[in-house]
Scaffold this motif. Structure first.
Motif, mmCIF file in Angstrom:
data_model
loop_
_atom_site.group_PDB
_atom_site.id
_atom_site.type_symbol
_atom_site.label_atom_id
_atom_site.label_comp_id
_atom_site.label_asym_id
_atom_site.label_seq_id
_atom_site.Cartn_x
_atom_site.Cartn_y
_atom_site.Cartn_z
ATOM 1 N N ALA A 276 43.150 34.293 9.923
ATOM 2 C CA ALA A 276 42.469 33.467 10.921
ATOM 3 C C ALA A 276 41.391 34.211 11.689
ATOM 4 O O ALA A 276 40.409 33.600 12.122
ATOM 5 C CB ALA A 276 43.494 32.885 11.894
ATOM 6 N N GLU A 297 48.651 26.390 17.172
ATOM 7 C CA GLU A 297 47.195 26.304 17.104
ATOM 8 C C GLU A 297 46.583 27.699 17.236
ATOM 9 O O GLU A 297 47.139 28.567 17.905
ATOM 10 C CB GLU A 297 46.658 25.409 18.224
ATOM 11 C CG GLU A 297 47.185 23.987 18.194
ATOM 12 C CD GLU A 297 46.630 23.153 19.341
ATOM 13 O OE1 GLU A 297 45.800 23.696 20.097
ATOM 14 O OE2 GLU A 297 47.033 21.986 19.465
ATOM 15 N N GLY A 302 39.324 29.205 10.650
ATOM 16 C CA GLY A 302 39.663 27.960 9.983
ATOM 17 C C GLY A 302 39.340 27.992 8.502
ATOM 18 O O GLY A 302 38.931 29.016 7.940
ATOM 19 N N SER A 305 40.255 22.449 3.971
ATOM 20 C CA SER A 305 41.516 22.202 3.261
ATOM 21 C C SER A 305 41.311 21.785 1.824
ATOM 22 O O SER A 305 42.101 22.113 0.942
ATOM 23 C CB SER A 305 42.328 21.130 3.996
ATOM 24 O OG SER A 305 41.561 19.943 4.117
ATOM 25 N N ILE A 333 48.757 19.514 8.827
ATOM 26 C CA ILE A 333 47.850 20.614 9.164
ATOM 27 C C ILE A 333 46.424 20.088 9.201
ATOM 28 O O ILE A 333 46.028 19.262 8.372
ATOM 29 C CB ILE A 333 47.992 21.776 8.160
ATOM 30 C CG1 ILE A 333 47.107 22.946 8.594
ATOM 31 C CG2 ILE A 333 47.669 21.335 6.739
ATOM 32 C CD1 ILE A 333 47.390 24.225 7.836
ATOM 33 N N ARG A 334 45.677 20.554 10.200
ATOM 34 C CA ARG A 334 44.281 20.161 10.338
ATOM 35 C C ARG A 334 43.458 21.418 10.581
ATOM 36 O O ARG A 334 43.757 22.205 11.490
ATOM 37 C CB ARG A 334 44.119 19.180 11.498
ATOM 38 C CG ARG A 334 42.707 18.701 11.715
ATOM 39 C CD ARG A 334 42.684 17.520 12.693
ATOM 40 N NE ARG A 334 43.272 17.870 13.977
ATOM 41 C CZ ARG A 334 42.597 18.409 15.002
ATOM 42 N NH1 ARG A 334 41.308 18.701 14.860
ATOM 43 N NH2 ARG A 334 43.198 18.659 16.138
ATOM 44 N N SER A 335 42.441 21.612 9.771
ATOM 45 C CA SER A 335 41.600 22.801 9.910
ATOM 46 C C SER A 335 40.201 22.499 9.398
ATOM 47 O O SER A 335 40.019 21.672 8.499
ATOM 48 C CB SER A 335 42.205 23.983 9.132
ATOM 49 O OG SER A 335 41.431 25.153 9.327
ATOM 50 N N LYS A 336 39.233 23.184 9.988
ATOM 51 C CA LYS A 336 37.859 23.060 9.553
ATOM 52 C C LYS A 336 37.168 24.390 9.751
ATOM 53 O O LYS A 336 37.499 25.145 10.671
ATOM 54 C CB LYS A 336 37.138 21.963 10.348
ATOM 55 C CG LYS A 336 35.873 21.470 9.681
ATOM 56 C CD LYS A 336 35.359 20.222 10.355
ATOM 57 C CE LYS A 336 34.137 19.693 9.616
ATOM 58 N NZ LYS A 336 33.600 18.463 10.224
ATOM 59 N N GLN A 337 36.241 24.686 8.870
ATOM 60 C CA GLN A 337 35.562 25.974 8.922
ATOM 61 C C GLN A 337 34.954 26.207 10.301
ATOM 62 O O GLN A 337 34.158 25.403 10.798
ATOM 63 C CB GLN A 337 34.461 26.018 7.849
ATOM 64 C CG GLN A 337 33.995 27.413 7.514
ATOM 65 C CD GLN A 337 35.016 28.168 6.668
ATOM 66 O OE1 GLN A 337 35.683 27.578 5.847
ATOM 67 N NE2 GLN A 337 35.118 29.466 6.897
ATOM 68 N N GLY A 340 39.075 26.638 13.858
ATOM 69 C CA GLY A 340 40.492 26.944 14.012
ATOM 70 C C GLY A 340 41.400 26.079 13.150
ATOM 71 O O GLY A 340 40.945 25.251 12.350
ATOM 72 N N THR A 341 42.721 26.278 13.344
ATOM 73 C CA THR A 341 43.734 25.579 12.549
ATOM 74 C C THR A 341 44.796 25.019 13.490
ATOM 75 O O THR A 341 45.206 25.675 14.451
ATOM 76 C CB THR A 341 44.393 26.533 11.539
ATOM 77 O OG1 THR A 341 43.372 27.101 10.709
ATOM 78 C CG2 THR A 341 45.397 25.802 10.665
ATOM 79 N N TYR A 342 45.239 23.783 13.195
ATOM 80 C CA TYR A 342 46.233 23.099 14.019
ATOM 81 C C TYR A 342 47.383 22.644 13.113
ATOM 82 O O TYR A 342 47.158 21.926 12.136
ATOM 83 C CB TYR A 342 45.619 21.895 14.725
ATOM 84 C CG TYR A 342 44.420 22.240 15.586
ATOM 85 C CD1 TYR A 342 44.550 22.443 16.953
ATOM 86 C CD2 TYR A 342 43.150 22.364 15.007
ATOM 87 C CE1 TYR A 342 43.449 22.768 17.733
ATOM 88 C CE2 TYR A 342 42.054 22.680 15.781
ATOM 89 C CZ TYR A 342 42.207 22.888 17.146
ATOM 90 O OH TYR A 342 41.119 23.204 17.911
#
Length: 352
Positions: A276, A297, A302, A305, A333-337, A340-342
């Motif tokens: 991360a 989080e 990020g 996916s 899971i939710r993430s974007k470049q 970050g990541t959730y």
């Protein structure tokens, strides 16, 4: 008092009195018929009612005597013994037995024999369960040894595949930078920046591996909140991450739920350390009604996916999802470049 009137003794007394009343009515009807039709001299109205009255009094006394001292008393004693035997079984005393009063076989004797046989069967089942528990403990020890060996092999592979390659690349970059230091300082500086980046990456990989070397399960008697806090305290001392932890007190949480959640958090922190490049990590575990809500989080780099390949990060995510589903929960899971990541997990909870 109301309960007493429903006992076996009084049930027999009421039955005897009912039969006495029916018999007296039938006798009275027969005698009155004789009196009306034939009118015998010896049969008078006074003698009829005197006979019926004496019959009722004597029958009433005999009914009380039979209900209290004969059949009613006998059945009450037998039923009390059967009731006590059932309570003994309910309390786990399967060795208790009911002794028969006489050798004749009736319905209550058959019930007593069946209860005694049931106690023997329950006792044998308890012994079988104890043997199975001992065998399960032996299997658990063997499985633990096998898991330890497998984990050591996995860590050895990770050291070879990740850290050793990073160190090899670090050595190559350092040698190149030394050769270019006099000829092209700017190029050497770029190489040294690559060296620093590779060193940080190797350090992150090593911290993640050290994280997996921590105990697989929570310490005996340790709550989930204490275990997670201890894990995070150790990471704060060895990394630049800032943690925000908010975990509700849940003393009645099932042990298997605590263990799985601890492993999920451990795996997620390992992924954050490795991939991360984050500064802040939030860990929340909240109970709302009959469900547990887990949120992890980070503010790292990020990832996309849809482009996530079958690498170590995706393997860790798959493991976390499987653990969540084993508890009957859901994993998202939710993430974007660059955003970050959730990770959000919802698990039904019925307490211990």
């Amino acid at each position: 008092m109301k309960q007493r009137w429903r006992s076996v003794r009084f049930s027999f007394i009421k039955l005897y009195l009912y039969n006495l009343f029916l018999t007296a009515c039938i006798l009275l009807a027969i005698i009155l018929s004789l009196f009306v039709i034939w009118e015998p001299e010896w049969l008078t109205a006074q003698s009829i009612f005197l006979f019926i009255g004496l019959y009722m009094i004597i029958g009433f006394i005999l009914s009380l005597q039979a209900g209290f001292t004969q059949i009613g008393n006998f059945l009450k004693v037998r039923l009390d013994a059967i009731s006590i035997q059932i309570k003994q079984y309910a309390n786990g005393n399967y060795t208790a037995k009911i002794s028969k009063v006489h050798e004749e076989i009736d319905e209550t004797d058959r019930i007593i024999d069946e209860l005694n046989d049931l106690g023997d069967k329950l006792q044998r089942q308890v012994q079988s369960l104890q043997r199975m528990a001992d065998e399960k403990a032996d299997y658990a020890k063997s499985a633990h040894k096998a898991a330890v060996i497998e984990e050591r092999q996995r860590i050895a592979r990770d050291l070879h595949d990740a850290v050793s390659q990073e160190l090899f690349g670090l050595a190559m970059l350092s040698e190149t930078a030394l050769k270019l230091f006099d000829k092209s300082p700017s190029t050497a500086k770029e190489q040294m920046q690559e060296v620093v980046h590779s060193a940080h990456q190797a350090q992150a990989e090593m911290r993640a591996l050290l994280l997996h070397l921590r105990p697989v399960y929570l310490t005996s008697g340790e709550t989930l909140e204490e275990g997670v806090q201890k894990l995070i305290d150790a990471l704060e001392q060895k990394s630049n991450l800032t943690f925000q932890v908010d975990i509700d007190e849940m003393p009645d949480l099932k042990e298997v739920v605590e263990e799985h959640l601890f492993r999920i958090i451990q795996e997620s922190l390992s992924n954050i350390l490795r991939h991360a490049n984050a500064n802040t990590v939030k860990v929340e575990i909240k109970r709302k009604q009959e469900e547990l809500y887990v949120r992890i989080e980070d503010d790292g780099v990020g990832f996309e996916s849809e482009n996530q390949q079958d690498n170590k990060a995706s393997y860790g995510l798959k493991t976390m999802k499987e653990r969540s589903e084993e508890l009957g929960g859901t994993f998202a899971i939710r993430s974007k470049q660059g955003q970050g990541t959730y990770i959000h997990i919802r698990i039904p909870n019925q307490g211990s």
